[in-house]
Design a protein around this motif. Structure first.
Motif, short mmCIF file in Angstrom:
data_model
loop_
_atom_site.label_atom_id
_atom_site.label_comp_id
_atom_site.label_asym_id
_atom_site.label_seq_id
_atom_site.Cartn_x
_atom_site.Cartn_y
_atom_site.Cartn_z
N THR A 46 15.80 -25.02 18.70
CA THR A 46 15.72 -24.49 20.05
C THR A 46 17.06 -23.81 20.33
O THR A 46 18.02 -24.03 19.59
CB THR A 46 15.49 -25.60 21.10
N PRO A 47 17.15 -23.02 21.39
CA PRO A 47 18.45 -22.40 21.68
C PRO A 47 19.55 -23.41 21.99
O PRO A 47 20.72 -23.14 21.72
CB PRO A 47 18.15 -21.55 22.92
N GLY A 48 19.21 -24.58 22.51
CA GLY A 48 20.23 -25.55 22.92
C GLY A 48 20.58 -26.60 21.89
O GLY A 48 21.66 -27.16 21.92
N PHE A 49 19.66 -26.91 20.97
CA PHE A 49 19.89 -27.97 19.98
C PHE A 49 18.81 -27.88 18.91
O PHE A 49 17.87 -27.10 19.01
CB PHE A 49 19.85 -29.36 20.65
N THR A 130 9.31 -28.08 24.71
CA THR A 130 8.73 -27.11 23.80
C THR A 130 8.83 -27.58 22.35
O THR A 130 7.86 -27.49 21.59
CB THR A 130 9.46 -25.75 23.95
N ALA A 131 9.98 -28.11 21.97
CA ALA A 131 10.16 -28.58 20.60
C ALA A 131 9.22 -29.74 20.27
O ALA A 131 8.62 -29.78 19.19
CB ALA A 131 11.61 -29.01 20.38
N LEU A 132 9.06 -30.68 21.21
CA LEU A 132 8.15 -31.80 20.98
C LEU A 132 6.70 -31.32 20.85
O LEU A 132 5.95 -31.81 20.00
CB LEU A 132 8.26 -32.82 22.11
N ALA A 133 6.32 -30.36 21.68
CA ALA A 133 4.96 -29.82 21.59
C ALA A 133 4.73 -29.17 20.23
O ALA A 133 3.67 -29.35 19.62
CB ALA A 133 4.74 -28.82 22.71
N ARG A 134 5.70 -28.45 19.72
CA ARG A 134 5.55 -27.81 18.41
C ARG A 134 5.55 -28.83 17.27
O ARG A 134 4.80 -28.70 16.31
CB ARG A 134 6.64 -26.78 18.21
#
Length: 141
Positions: A46-49, A130-134
């Protein structure tokens, strides 16, 4: 470990969603071997981590709860900056993982230089959702 209480006494939603739906306690990863196993499993940038996630085998210890770890290398900055980045990662995990994480999974949040400390907090929360959903195969909201 008891369930995580709401951030504010008057907040019925709290970090676990409405009335504690799907709420469970988070356990912190402490052993290097757990971090290494997570690093060799699924990843979602992700952009943050960076989010690393793996489903534990049924014969592994620690039951069926969610375990989470945090790591920030010296590339992020000095100790003050690294600690700030880890505090931010801990807070988004505390807010999002009880409702969006899957029991029986290990998650490691890896800080990114510049981004983890400087990115808007709301954007970091969205990044984790978003990351968890992916990672879990659901379409991102």
């Amino acid at each position: 470990m008891p369930p995580i209480p709401p951030l504010h006494a008057d907040d019925p939603e709290g970090p676990a969603g409405p009335a504690g739906a799907g709420a469970f306690a988070l356990t912190t990863l402490t052993m290097r071997a757990d971090f290494l196993r997570a690093a060799s499993a699924r990843r979602q940038g992700t952009p943050g981590f960076l989010l690393q996630a793996r489903q534990r085998r049924s014969d592994e210890a620690a039951g069926s709860g969610v375990r989470v770890g945090y790591t920030c290398s010296k590339k992020i900055g000095n100790a003050v900056v690294r600690n700030r980045a880890k505090r931010r990662l801990r807070e988004i995990a505390r807010a999002i993982l009880p409702r969006a994480g899957q029991p029986g999974w290990d998650y490691v949040l890896v800080g990114r230089p510049g981004a983890t400390v400087d990115r808007e907090f709301a954007a970091l929360r969205t990044d984790l959702d978003t990351a968890l959903a992916r990672i879990h195969g659901a379409p991102a909201a």
